[in-house]
Write an enzyme that holds these catalytic residues in place. Sequence first.
Site, PDB file in Angstrom:
ATOM      1  N   ASP A  85       0.810  -1.227   0.000  1.00  0.00           N
ATOM      2  CA  ASP A  85       0.000   0.000   0.000  1.00  0.00           C
ATOM      3  C   ASP A  85       0.841   1.274   0.000  1.00  0.00           C
ATOM      4  O   ASP A  85       2.009   1.284   0.372  1.00  0.00           O
ATOM      5  CB  ASP A  85      -0.969   0.004   1.201  1.00  0.00           C
ATOM      6  CG  ASP A  85      -0.278  -0.189   2.542  1.00  0.00           C
ATOM      7  OD1 ASP A  85       0.784  -0.848   2.588  1.00  0.00           O
ATOM      8  OD2 ASP A  85      -0.785   0.326   3.554  1.00  0.00           O
ATOM      9  N   GLU A 143      -0.643  -2.035   5.143  1.00  0.00           N
ATOM     10  CA  GLU A 143       0.245  -2.010   6.319  1.00  0.00           C
ATOM     11  C   GLU A 143       0.112  -0.681   7.052  1.00  0.00           C
ATOM     12  O   GLU A 143       0.296  -0.612   8.263  1.00  0.00           O
ATOM     13  CB  GLU A 143       1.696  -2.235   5.892  1.00  0.00           C
ATOM     14  CG  GLU A 143       2.665  -2.445   7.059  1.00  0.00           C
ATOM     15  CD  GLU A 143       3.077  -1.135   7.736  1.00  0.00           C
ATOM     16  OE1 GLU A 143       3.244  -1.139   8.970  1.00  0.00           O
ATOM     17  OE2 GLU A 143       3.220  -0.118   7.042  1.00  0.00           O
ATOM     18  N   GLU A 144      -0.217   0.372   6.291  1.00  0.00           N
ATOM     19  CA  GLU A 144      -0.143   1.726   6.842  1.00  0.00           C
ATOM     20  C   GLU A 144      -1.354   2.144   7.661  1.00  0.00           C
ATOM     21  O   GLU A 144      -1.354   3.221   8.235  1.00  0.00           O
ATOM     22  CB  GLU A 144       0.029   2.755   5.706  1.00  0.00           C
ATOM     23  CG  GLU A 144       1.276   2.575   4.859  1.00  0.00           C
ATOM     24  CD  GLU A 144       2.539   3.086   5.549  1.00  0.00           C
ATOM     25  OE1 GLU A 144       2.455   3.501   6.718  1.00  0.00           O
ATOM     26  OE2 GLU A 144       3.596   3.053   4.898  1.00  0.00           O
TER      27      GLU A 144
HETATM   28 NI    NI Z   1       6.521   1.040   5.509  1.00  0.00          NI
END
Ligand code: NI
Length: 397
Positions: A85, A143-144
């Site tokens: 992402d 992930e963010e």
């Molecule tokens: Ni990262």
Amino acid sequence: MTTASAVETLNKAVEEIKEQVIAWRRYLHQNPELSFHEENTAQFVYDTLVSFGNLEVTRPTRTSVVARLIGPAPGKVLAMRADMDALPITEENDLPYASQNPGVMHACGHDGHTAMLLGAAKLLAGMKEQIKGEVRFLFQHAEELAPGGAEEMVEAGVMDGVDLVIGSHLWASMEFGTVGICPGPMMAAPDTFYIVVKGKGGHAALPHQTIDSIAIAAQVVTNLQHIVARNTDPLDNLVVSVTKFVGGTTHNVIPGSVEILGTVRSFNPELRANMPTLMERVVKGITEAHGASYEFEYENGYRPVINDAEVTRLMEDVVVESLGAEWVEHIRPNMGGEDFSAFQQKAPGCFFYIAAGNREKGITYPHHHPRFAIEENALEVGVKMFVNAARKIVMEG
Ligand code: NI
């Protein structure tokens, strides 16, 4: 085949697809997508993986992709993870492959992570007959953004049967030429908090008729640091950062309330579990002392990244064998967060950094900066790490 000649063959193969890996990374960089919205990215990864052959490719969640490379002989199951992402940032780099999606940018290097793992999958797919066990490639979404994609993938069963899991991050604050290795705690648990200090608004010239939420909130901010400095074992790591402080509208009005937001970073699970109580005690005590009231919310983020000693030792061996002893950089933990930790709940694992800064080329901007960039030669290093990890864990021995 000796280890040295196997490494030489593999590394040569990596060098031959280096340009392809860079091209994938640039394509992804040009077409970034936000967390949980990686539709095109996931489709691109899926199609590319299918084109390699020999892989069982699936979509465990809407925007994630898993490829299984199952060898003819039994053995260990090694999972390798890349996140895919991008971030809500407007790119300020003047590059031919700069983001074409306004307001969205690969400003953390996840485009590189995806490209590196595609490179590893391509090479290893061509070596299926030599695999004892399985290599499972995990292309993770989001992930963010909490709660993170890793947790969803784990719930979808992608870690079932996995014996070890590895993952890496391109790291721009490390100068290109090393791989960062850190046994044990490596990245912190990133929690968040939300406080409202509720006073009583009024005329700034008549403070005695108000309950000054600004003055009280300021004391809350400074006293939260008391938890770090005085209530926490000095040998434990703890960060409390206030990152948002909002109250008031003009110079002659005392506002009725102030909003405070921030983050708590820790490793120690006991300390982490105590933080809501410790913080609320401060907020409650200070607001009560001055006749104000409060709201307090605390939300747990990702688990800390704790590297398994044995897998980390293996990965350090992989660096030495495949790149050379001078490439090993023993790094200190940091208080950043990473949902790679969700995979580590299911199997012993190691997360490592691939140095991707280059001062001479001006590649010095921090992660999440509009001018973030990476040294693209680091991509080759990442592919070498992944294929050599496979060699060591599911091909040799
Ligand atoms: Ni990262």
